[in-house]
Design an enzyme around this catalytic site. Sequence first.
Site, mmCIF file in Angstrom:
data_model
loop_
_atom_site.group_PDB
_atom_site.id
_atom_site.type_symbol
_atom_site.label_atom_id
_atom_site.label_comp_id
_atom_site.label_asym_id
_atom_site.label_seq_id
_atom_site.Cartn_x
_atom_site.Cartn_y
_atom_site.Cartn_z
ATOM 1 N N MET A 153 -1.171 -0.034 12.498
ATOM 2 C CA MET A 153 -0.914 1.100 11.653
ATOM 3 C C MET A 153 -1.775 1.122 10.273
ATOM 4 O O MET A 153 -1.885 2.363 9.709
ATOM 5 C CB MET A 153 0.473 0.883 11.092
ATOM 6 C CG MET A 153 1.083 2.270 10.662
ATOM 7 S SD MET A 153 1.609 3.282 12.087
ATOM 8 C CE MET A 153 3.083 2.543 12.702
ATOM 9 N N THR A 195 -0.998 5.627 4.336
ATOM 10 C CA THR A 195 -1.414 6.569 3.314
ATOM 11 C C THR A 195 -2.279 5.484 2.428
ATOM 12 O O THR A 195 -2.872 5.883 1.288
ATOM 13 C CB THR A 195 -0.067 6.811 2.511
ATOM 14 O OG1 THR A 195 0.523 5.736 2.066
ATOM 15 C CG2 THR A 195 0.661 7.788 3.320
ATOM 16 N N HIS A 198 8.036 1.721 7.396
ATOM 17 C CA HIS A 198 8.203 0.498 6.606
ATOM 18 C C HIS A 198 9.219 -0.396 7.181
ATOM 19 O O HIS A 198 10.149 -1.079 6.291
ATOM 20 C CB HIS A 198 8.551 0.905 5.252
ATOM 21 C CG HIS A 198 7.385 1.726 4.515
ATOM 22 N ND1 HIS A 198 7.470 2.215 3.285
ATOM 23 C CD2 HIS A 198 6.238 2.024 5.093
ATOM 24 C CE1 HIS A 198 6.425 3.094 3.047
ATOM 25 N NE2 HIS A 198 5.575 2.670 4.033
ATOM 26 N N THR A 234 2.954 -2.986 2.380
ATOM 27 C CA THR A 234 1.758 -3.673 2.963
ATOM 28 C C THR A 234 1.077 -4.499 2.033
ATOM 29 O O THR A 234 0.659 -5.750 2.466
ATOM 30 C CB THR A 234 0.887 -2.559 3.226
ATOM 31 O OG1 THR A 234 1.332 -1.653 4.314
ATOM 32 C CG2 THR A 234 -0.484 -3.408 3.841
#
Length: 531
Positions: free
Chosen positions: A123, A128, A451, A497
């Site tokens: 991912m 973003t 998430h 992340t």
Amino acid sequence: MTGRYPDAVDVVIVGSGPTGAAYARILSEEAPGASIALFEVGPTVSNPPGAHVKNIADPELRAAAQDRSEGPGAGAATVSSPGAVTAGLRRARPGTYLLEEGYQEAGEDGLPVAAFSSNVGGMGAHWTGACPRPGDSERIAFLPELDELLDEADRLLGVTTDAFDGAPFTALVRERLGAVVDGGRPPERRVQRMPLAVHRRDDGRLVWSGSDVVFGDETRANPDFALYDESLVTRVLQEEGRAAGVEVRDRRTGELHTVRAPFVVVAADALRTPQVLFASGIRPPALGRMLNDQTQVVYATRIRDAESVATAEVAAGADDVGADQVIDGAISERSGVSWVPYTDAMPFHGQVMQLDASPIPLADDDPVVPGSIVGLGLFCAKDLQWDDRVEFSDDQRDWYGMPAMRLHYTLTDRDRAVIERAQAEIVELAKAVGDPIGDRPFTMPLGASLHYQGSTRVGETDDGRSVCGPDSEVWGVPGLFVAGNGVIPTATACNPTLTSVALAVKGARRIASELSGTERLLTSNSDVILK
């Protein structure tokens, strides 16, 4: 060597997303000479391997890379524009694919748009890039070194806060948001620039961080590291109660191979990491439990007096905000990205992006000053529940032949109250910035934030409520480590992340320290990153 795979290495890593890449980077830096094999189920879609697809300038080549990342979902209709999210369709974003079934059980809320990516970089090739730091109850209280680990995660991800300083209206947006949010907050939790894994090259072009940035030159130059794409790890092997390697299927030939290793890191994602452990017969009570996501509420507003503000900025020497621009997804050269940090008193995290088009259609005769449309998103922290979980079948199989998964997920009364509060709060934020667009905010389908956390959660002690210890080593299986957002044990609203990479740093340091006192199994494994 067996086919294209080695017979034995010091460390096997399963999954090439940012956390798998972090293990490879730290081990390359701190355990020179250790042989490392990294296996990724998907193909290589970018050059260098693991790069963010936004860095692919040609839109057709970028679309092809996204399509190749969609694994068994390739070719399905996707949500390809901000406005499409309000259509209520069960679609994935480009570069991802949905769980075909098992995403919602009868009487439960489920995660209807739970999604995956299958490609080198995971991912991290599509995200973003938002890297906010956790605050208040989002933080992991039993890790006293958390801030130092987060600093190291910043380094690996290439986090900056100034990449969009030249965008119009950014200071104005933060000033207007701060006027209604900042009262009573400590300085570090006030409205501010969003920390982003992005930097600007000398020629001015934006470069988004993917796993390639995390790997860094240190990993790419490591002759004892190799990355094997299109390689499905089917199970972790054990001998005498500890990790002993993996069984891996070459998806190019279908052949099954054994790669021995005293250390194995499973860094797939929060749904597929517990799947690998389950398939390996490693099933601690907390495996797959405490699954949580972040419900996302979105809205849009138009900056008040944007034309007069733009005229004043140009008069003061700013670039012409009406100049032509290259649009690169939702965030472009003219975007500004602001952050409303989570606090326990305001239990959601705000991601505020200036867009180049409204997520809600405007009239044809309604001109838009670039950067004047502001998209607001509030991510809500979820109540942690033991029964929110991913469970696996001993009989049914998924697209890859792994144990099929089913998701159990239910919002609590408190969750619904927080969502309602976020819906009201986002309207006030939209009014503070400008003139809201549309009648009311939209709550994204559950799972849309991507998430997912908690399914292989870290714990301070082996009390049956966690899967691994503070170093991310699985309880009762020495040498086996887990990584990814699933390791995060707290209910968070901020993008995860940065925290998951910080936890990966801690685990990688642990392995490096153990390797420093052992004899290497294999040297000179490879002189290239990709095999």
